[in-house]
Motif scaffolding. Structure first.
Motif, PDB file in Angstrom:
ATOM      1  N   LEU A   8      -5.270   5.193  -5.449  1.00  0.00           N
ATOM      2  CA  LEU A   8      -5.912   4.518  -4.282  1.00  0.00           C
ATOM      3  C   LEU A   8      -7.325   4.855  -3.758  1.00  0.00           C
ATOM      4  O   LEU A   8      -7.985   3.928  -3.979  1.00  0.00           O
ATOM      5  CB  LEU A   8      -5.006   5.195  -3.063  1.00  0.00           C
ATOM      6  N   TYR A  28      -1.319   7.237  -9.645  1.00  0.00           N
ATOM      7  CA  TYR A  28      -1.640   6.660  -8.527  1.00  0.00           C
ATOM      8  C   TYR A  28      -3.163   6.190  -8.627  1.00  0.00           C
ATOM      9  O   TYR A  28      -3.765   6.404  -9.729  1.00  0.00           O
ATOM     10  CB  TYR A  28      -1.643   7.754  -7.331  1.00  0.00           C
ATOM     11  N   GLY A  30      -5.163  -0.477  -3.607  1.00  0.00           N
ATOM     12  CA  GLY A  30      -5.118   0.400  -4.726  1.00  0.00           C
ATOM     13  C   GLY A  30      -4.746  -0.178  -5.877  1.00  0.00           C
ATOM     14  O   GLY A  30      -4.309  -1.322  -5.923  1.00  0.00           O
ATOM     15  N   GLY A  41      -1.206   7.571  -2.257  1.00  0.00           N
ATOM     16  CA  GLY A  41      -2.069   8.059  -3.200  1.00  0.00           C
ATOM     17  C   GLY A  41      -1.980   9.582  -3.653  1.00  0.00           C
ATOM     18  O   GLY A  41      -1.290  10.390  -3.210  1.00  0.00           O
ATOM     19  N   SER A  66      -9.571   3.857  -9.091  1.00  0.00           N
ATOM     20  CA  SER A  66      -9.048   3.973  -7.820  1.00  0.00           C
ATOM     21  C   SER A  66      -9.909   2.624  -7.135  1.00  0.00           C
ATOM     22  O   SER A  66     -10.748   1.948  -7.497  1.00  0.00           O
ATOM     23  CB  SER A  66      -9.437   5.151  -6.814  1.00  0.00           C
ATOM     24  N   ASP A  81      -5.310  11.304  -4.068  1.00  0.00           N
ATOM     25  CA  ASP A  81      -6.743  11.183  -4.327  1.00  0.00           C
ATOM     26  C   ASP A  81      -7.325  12.503  -4.599  1.00  0.00           C
ATOM     27  O   ASP A  81      -7.126  13.391  -4.360  1.00  0.00           O
ATOM     28  CB  ASP A  81      -7.509  10.534  -2.967  1.00  0.00           C
ATOM     29  N   SER A 127      -0.034   3.093  -6.312  1.00  0.00           N
ATOM     30  CA  SER A 127      -0.709   3.104  -5.000  1.00  0.00           C
ATOM     31  C   SER A 127      -0.456   1.626  -4.425  1.00  0.00           C
ATOM     32  O   SER A 127      -0.634   1.293  -3.247  1.00  0.00           O
ATOM     33  CB  SER A 127      -2.147   3.373  -5.057  1.00  0.00           C
ATOM     34  N   GLU A 130       0.857  -1.243  -0.050  1.00  0.00           N
ATOM     35  CA  GLU A 130      -0.155  -0.168   0.195  1.00  0.00           C
ATOM     36  C   GLU A 130       0.914   1.233  -0.021  1.00  0.00           C
ATOM     37  O   GLU A 130       1.668   1.577   0.899  1.00  0.00           O
ATOM     38  CB  GLU A 130      -0.830   0.177   1.101  1.00  0.00           C
ATOM     39  N   CYS A 165      -2.822   8.863   3.568  1.00  0.00           N
ATOM     40  CA  CYS A 165      -2.531   8.102   2.204  1.00  0.00           C
ATOM     41  C   CYS A 165      -3.927   8.263   1.339  1.00  0.00           C
ATOM     42  O   CYS A 165      -3.657   8.349   0.255  1.00  0.00           O
ATOM     43  CB  CYS A 165      -2.109   6.703   2.265  1.00  0.00           C
ATOM     44  N   VAL A 166      -4.909   8.146   1.919  1.00  0.00           N
ATOM     45  CA  VAL A 166      -6.208   8.390   1.257  1.00  0.00           C
ATOM     46  C   VAL A 166      -6.920   9.751   1.579  1.00  0.00           C
ATOM     47  O   VAL A 166      -7.879  10.000   1.314  1.00  0.00           O
ATOM     48  CB  VAL A 166      -7.358   7.148   1.618  1.00  0.00           C
TER      49      VAL A 166
END
Length: 480
Positions: free
Chosen positions: A381, A379, A421, A234, A400, A236, A425, A231, A265-266
């Motif tokens: 995610l 990316y 992801g 990202g 995603s 996003d 990602s 993981e 990360c998200v």
């Protein structure tokens, strides 16, 4: 050899921890190998009982753990509590659902093998190595630790060098409820310790971190064909349609992009807003971002080197014609919430993971344009969509692993949903049934119930058997 963990807000020493050598890592894995057999033999019910006890400790002592998280990451106590609460809920779900997801199930044998009974079950891998991040040092690694334990594996956990105290707290509390065997062990140190864990003979590595480090993890694991779950962050996007609840979308954008000082990360880093509501949205976002209290509602940037990356992205965007409607400055390890508009799509602030409290807000003429721009990233995610009528349809068009409609990051709080992801990602999934299966191996078993009229698995089968089987297959599958 030891190292110190520091409070990023004050540089105060929080704790001192050992740098585990490759030999010490191998010894831990060897101990885990023995413990794994004992843990697997407990069965689903025995493991669930012990995980439930651990969950109780986590719940009763959550405030204590939150203090450790706050000291090592600098995040507010309330944010630390939020990630702990989510981790507790995920632990409960994994323990409760492991039998249903991984237990033996019958499968249809088909016409040709009608004399066979067919079953499949998911068995423990053995020893799982977990390499965790610093930004959510409880919630994120527990998505691997709890699920791997529920699936019957022993775990060796290498936390980030920025949050070793959190890892120590988790390992010690688990040992207090499972004292019989070293089922969950801790190794601490830097990249060399993580590399040693990859080469130690574990049966799988679950890693959360940057794409660059993820590639190094994969290279190390390739030497022993150790499977990996990656993981890796990202970039996003949040899409705001013309019929969206603009007030709710603005509130979600600010929280999704700025909470935890953007170190999520998200988290939301890019926002694409329909022209019909763009001005209203920007006005609301600016007001909400200006109201965020630095040092109280968001903490410092935990990793020192990230400050330069964040400010570099802001400076690059401004030099290319972008405007900072909020922020763009800061002192030391604290970075102010920053709202950028008119940012070119090829700027670093749009293309690279910033991992700071920044949002780029871009006007689009249609949701088709928004989807195209949102997907123009390596990316993949998470993401979010705000729309009263087209939310689900737009969500399905985003490349995603997860999407929230009319909210942000909600998928992370639902234990039954897979989390992971695509692209840079990473790959593989934690959480949900998919997360449990990531830490188990499927085993298929057939059992002959009676002798078949047409025996295919014998050198003694007559020629007429082949003729009959060919006719049968043609009848079943050869129609035009």
């Amino acid at each position: 050899m030891t190292f110190e963990s520091l409070n990023p807000a004050t540089d105060e020493v929080v704790g001192t921890h050992p740098v585990h050598s490759p030999d010490e890592v191998e010894a831990a894995v060897a101990r885990a190998r023995t413990a794994a057999g004992w843990w697997a033999e407990l069965g689903f019910a025995g493991r669930a009982e012990r995980l439930t006890r651990w969950k109780g400790v986590l719940t009763r002592r959550a405030a204590e753990l939150a203090e450790v998280v706050s000291a090592e990451t600098g995040k507010p106590h309330a944010d630390a509590m939020l990630e702990i609460i989510l981790a507790i809920d995920h632990t409960a779900w994994a323990a409760r659902n492991a039998p249903k997801v991984l237990g033996r199930k019958r499968r249809p044998a088909g016409l040709l093998m009608a004399n066979q009974s067919a079953t499949v079950e998911y068995l423990p891998l053995g020893v799982v190595g977990v390499i965790g991040p610093w930004n959510y040092p409880v919630f994120t690694p527990m998505g691997s630790i709890a699920y791997a334990l529920a699936a019957g594996n022993a775990v060796v956990f290498k936390p980030s060098e920025y949050t070793p105290g959190v890892g120590q707290w988790l390992a010690e509390t688990f040992a207090s409820v499972v004292p019989e065997q070293p089922v969950f062990q801790l190794v601490t140190g830097f990249g060399e310790t993580g590399a040693a864990l990859c080469r130690s003979g574990v049966d799988k590595i679950a890693f959360t971190g940057s794409p660059g480090t993820g590639k190094k993890i994969m290279a190390a694991c390739a030497e022993t064909l150790t499977p990996v779950l990656i993981e890796a962050g990202g970039k996003d996007a949040l899409l705001v349609d013309s019929d969206a609840d603009v007030e709710a979308a603005a509130d979600a954008a600010v929280w999704g992009g700025i909470s935890n000082a953007g170190q999520t990360c998200v988290g939301i880093e890019r926002v694409y807003v329909h022209a019909d509501v763009y001005d209203q949205f920007v006005s609301l976002v600016v007001a909400k971002a200006q109201a965020v209290e630095v040092g109280k509602q968001i903490g410092p940037i935990t990793m020192p080197g990230q400050v330069d990356i964040i400010r570099g992205h802001i400076t690059d965007a401004l030099s290319r014609g972008a405007r900072a409607l909020v922020g763009g400055n800061g002192s030391g390890r604290f970075v102010e919430p920053t709202i950028l508009v008119d940012v070119p799509e090829d700027a670093a602030a749009v293309q690279e993971e910033t991992f700071g409290p920044t949002l780029t807000v871009t006007k689009v003429s249609s949701m088709d344009e928004a989807v195209t721009k949102a997907n123009n990233t390596r990316y993949g995610l998470g993401g979010a969509v705000f729309s009263r009528t087209n939310g689900a349809a737009l969500a399905r068009r985003l490349r995603s692993g997860m999407v929230s409609v009319n909210s942000v990051i909600s998928f992370a709080g639902i234990p039954s949903l897979p989390f992971g992801g695509t692209g840079d990602s990473g790959f593989g999934r934690i959480h949900g049934p998919e997360g449990l299966r990531e830490f188990a191996r499927p085993q298929a078993i057939t059992r002959q119930r009676f002798r078949a009229p047409l025996t295919l698995t014998s050198f003694r089968r007559p020629e007429k058997t082949d003729t009959r089987v060919t006719k049968l297959i043609t009848l079943l599958h050869g129609r035009r």
